[in-house]
Design a protein around this motif. Structure first.
Motif, PDB file in Angstrom:
ATOM      1  N   THR A  77      10.678   8.443  14.989  1.00 48.77           N
ATOM      2  CA  THR A  77       9.373   8.097  14.422  1.00 48.77           C
ATOM      3  C   THR A  77       9.407   7.109  13.257  1.00 48.77           C
ATOM      4  O   THR A  77       8.626   6.160  13.238  1.00 48.77           O
ATOM      5  N   TRP A 126       9.084   3.088  13.157  1.00 47.86           N
ATOM      6  CA  TRP A 126       7.847   2.434  13.580  1.00 47.86           C
ATOM      7  C   TRP A 126       6.947   2.061  12.406  1.00 47.86           C
ATOM      8  O   TRP A 126       5.969   1.338  12.580  1.00 47.86           O
ATOM      9  N   PHE A 127       7.243   2.559  11.230  1.00 52.21           N
ATOM     10  CA  PHE A 127       6.342   2.363  10.074  1.00 52.21           C
ATOM     11  C   PHE A 127       6.604   1.035   9.371  1.00 52.21           C
ATOM     12  O   PHE A 127       7.674   0.456   9.507  1.00 52.21           O
ATOM     13  N   PRO A 128       5.605   0.586   8.603  1.00 53.73           N
ATOM     14  CA  PRO A 128       5.785  -0.685   7.898  1.00 53.73           C
ATOM     15  C   PRO A 128       6.890  -0.585   6.848  1.00 53.73           C
ATOM     16  O   PRO A 128       7.172   0.511   6.346  1.00 53.73           O
ATOM     17  N   ARG A 166       0.867  -1.170   0.000  1.00 49.13           N
ATOM     18  CA  ARG A 166       0.000   0.000   0.000  1.00 49.13           C
ATOM     19  C   ARG A 166       0.908   1.225   0.000  1.00 49.13           C
ATOM     20  O   ARG A 166       1.823   1.324   0.816  1.00 49.13           O
ATOM     21  N   TYR A 219      -1.417   6.942  -0.021  1.00 50.34           N
ATOM     22  CA  TYR A 219      -2.058   7.108   1.282  1.00 50.34           C
ATOM     23  C   TYR A 219      -1.162   8.025   2.117  1.00 50.34           C
ATOM     24  O   TYR A 219      -0.087   7.627   2.571  1.00 50.34           O
ATOM     25  N   LEU A 220      -1.600   9.271   2.285  1.00 47.17           N
ATOM     26  CA  LEU A 220      -0.783  10.285   2.952  1.00 47.17           C
ATOM     27  C   LEU A 220      -0.967  10.233   4.460  1.00 47.17           C
ATOM     28  O   LEU A 220      -2.098  10.137   4.952  1.00 47.17           O
ATOM     29  N   VAL A 221       0.128  10.325   5.169  1.00 48.13           N
ATOM     30  CA  VAL A 221       0.087  10.361   6.635  1.00 48.13           C
ATOM     31  C   VAL A 221       0.868  11.587   7.094  1.00 48.13           C
ATOM     32  O   VAL A 221       2.077  11.700   6.829  1.00 48.13           O
ATOM     33  N   ILE A 249       2.054   4.003   1.231  1.00 48.77           N
ATOM     34  CA  ILE A 249       2.039   4.955   2.343  1.00 48.77           C
ATOM     35  C   ILE A 249       3.146   5.986   2.151  1.00 48.77           C
ATOM     36  O   ILE A 249       4.298   5.618   1.927  1.00 48.77           O
TER      37      ILE A 249
END
Lengths: 264, 264, 264
Positions: free
Chosen positions: C59, C62-64, C5, C36-38, C7
């Motif tokens: 930070t 921690w992301f996939p 996906r 998919y914006l975060v 991200i």
């Protein structure tokens, strides 16, 4: 309760743009890259459980059934306070058991509450100061993937609640207080629609806050001229005081907790 | 206009982290759980329609065709002001008819405008103080599901516009003003590229704002040493004044509305 | 590295609600409407590369795997500073080559670095003051669609790094400094877990900052009474000083850069 699209909302007191929010988002997406994250607010005043409880009750019932709401206002993180999974109406929540459910539970009793006890759902290491990242986020990821909450921990029937200010009506007088100052500087009170039943809306009703007063209860800001102090029933069903086109909080110097009275 | 992925952007003056934004997101997702929400800004200064209008013109044309932009800067909520559905270039907007379209319409005439009159598209109860949640959000949900806007209400050809400051050029002099202070403290003016046509870029041009002055027009901040006052054409095509590596607004004490002159 | 996906996270110093962020989101979605914006943060202090570098290191891991992180803290925009595509562990980044990678690179060497040189990946016109919109966003759109980064530009082996404060331990004393004040007012230092190895946690250790002192190192805020000054190892593995239930930064008047010493 299930959710065709895995919407997960986030409400915290971490501050907009906080690295704690960013790390939580990462941990959540790492557990479920298909979760659809929605920022509700990261501007709950730090450690202000009451403000968080009021925020949740104004917002979560607007979401589609099955939405999962993660709410972290958690001054007791690392203590023995519990973390709850709650089903409330058709919504689901993860939140510390510290009173953050108080306002929602006043409106309606939760239909299911579980205490998070099973560390299989958590990050393998849990920092005692950051359960948001290491417990809430991985649990939310599992739940949003459709995992059955039954494995989270034991069911419970009680939770912590906080004493909240309560507006009261005696004879032809209502006494309440300012419980929230919104982003426009409007003064939102704890005087709800149910208390206002049968109260006249015309100029025979006097609304006072500190040394300020206004007469009548209106429906929208546009019914009075610019810069007028006005009382109306806001979109959350509570009486509020506003200055048309300006900030009542700044213009009047009123803070949360200020007494508000209605007489007619 | 259609949109393969239902992107819906949100622009409001509700404040970052406001519960009003959260409720709007809930109502929108409740109407269309597949909507893809994008926060543009919730930091438009409260009730500042001109700032909102300028914001929209700097941002929405960057989005993919068919994007729906919901913009709520709406001091007249609850009054008789209309709400518009607008098609502008390949973008779509929902916004109050209060001048918020002014800057976009100056750039190009909308190709279609409808007035929202059909309450079938709205929430069954409409709070007079919160059309964002009870009208804009449900209408945006319907539109983002592909419902034909024709049912929204009647077509119109006119809308409200606001008088905006207009920079002017007479002989070898341009007069304009500061219309925006950005997050870096840069002073963005209303002096656009079209007015600067043929103006020398070298030191023979004097740019003045209040009692401050600088010479020459540059292309990027890095062309001058740190802490220097510099004039350049910014990314939105407008002349701006900046202090390299610092905030011109704070260092110079300049506010929105300050006069800016160019002479050469 | 690939990403099932797409991200894409955003970290900038543009300010929450900034129109620059909105335009970047538009340009990114225009290039890849399925991205998919975060939002990670738009609250990095303006032009504070060190703060941005610290933020990223707390930070992004921690992301996939395969997440693309776009980080724009870029005071040198428009100068000859390079823009890098970086692969670091299982994460990918786009950022200016100005030291923003410093903290991540200290933790682990990037496995791949490319310099963005191929304008085919960029917007057809590039504003010299806004590479975020005109270079970073379109490149992120392409990458998030799965385009092979090899076409971005040549591989490099070196990058800019910034000198960072370094805590040190000599005998029974550790000296460091406050490097971050978080949204709760907690004072986060550069004294990491590795320096604290073997240091007693009981009251025999004295922790001092400016004229303030406390004894012992705790695990969570809840181990001491409200309003107590407490030292603990925070969720990022660094020693921090906190006032239980309040803001240490405000209560103690401490700022970033303040010296912190431990003695035992």
């Amino acid at each position: 309760l299930s959710n065709p699209r895995p919407i997960v909302t986030l409400t915290t007191d971490f501050g907009e743009g906080s690295r704690y929010v960013a790390a939580m988002k990462g941990a959540l997406l790492d557990g479920n890259p298909d979760a659809y994250l929605v920022d509700l607010s990261h501007s709950i005043p730090p450690q202000d459980i009451v403000a968080g409880a009021r925020f949740l009750t104004e917002t979560i019932s607007w979401f589609p059934p099955g939405t999962l709401h993660v709410a972290v206002v958690d001054p007791g993180v690392g203590s023995s306070r519990k973390i709850l999974y709650v089903e409330w109406r058709d919504q689901r929540l993860l939140l510390p058991d510290n009173g953050l459910m108080t306002c929602l539970a006043e409106r309606e009793k939760p239909t299911r509450m579980l205490v998070l006890e099973n560390p299989d759902w958590w990050h393998r290491e849990v920092a005692p100061t950051f359960h948001g990242r290491d417990i809430f986020a991985p649990v939310a990821a599992h739940l949003s993937r459709g995992r059955d909450p039954v494995g989270l921990g034991p069911a419970v029937n009680t939770m912590e609640t906080l004493p909240l200010s309560k507006a009261s009506r005696v004879g032809q007088k209502i006494e309440g207080e300012v419980v929230e100052i919104d982003s426009f500087g409007n003064l939102v009170t704890d005087i709800g629609q149910e208390l206002l039943d049968g109260v006249p809306r015309d100029e025979s009703v006097r609304v006072a806050c500190d040394e300020h007063e206004t007469f009548g209860i209106f429906s929208s800001y546009s019914e009075q001229p610019s810069m007028t102090l006005i009382a109306l029933v806001g979109s959350g069903g509570k009486l509020e005081l506003a200055i048309v086109d300006d900030s009542a909080a700044i213009m009047l110097g009123v803070r949360r907790g200020a007494k508000v009275t209605l007489e007619w």
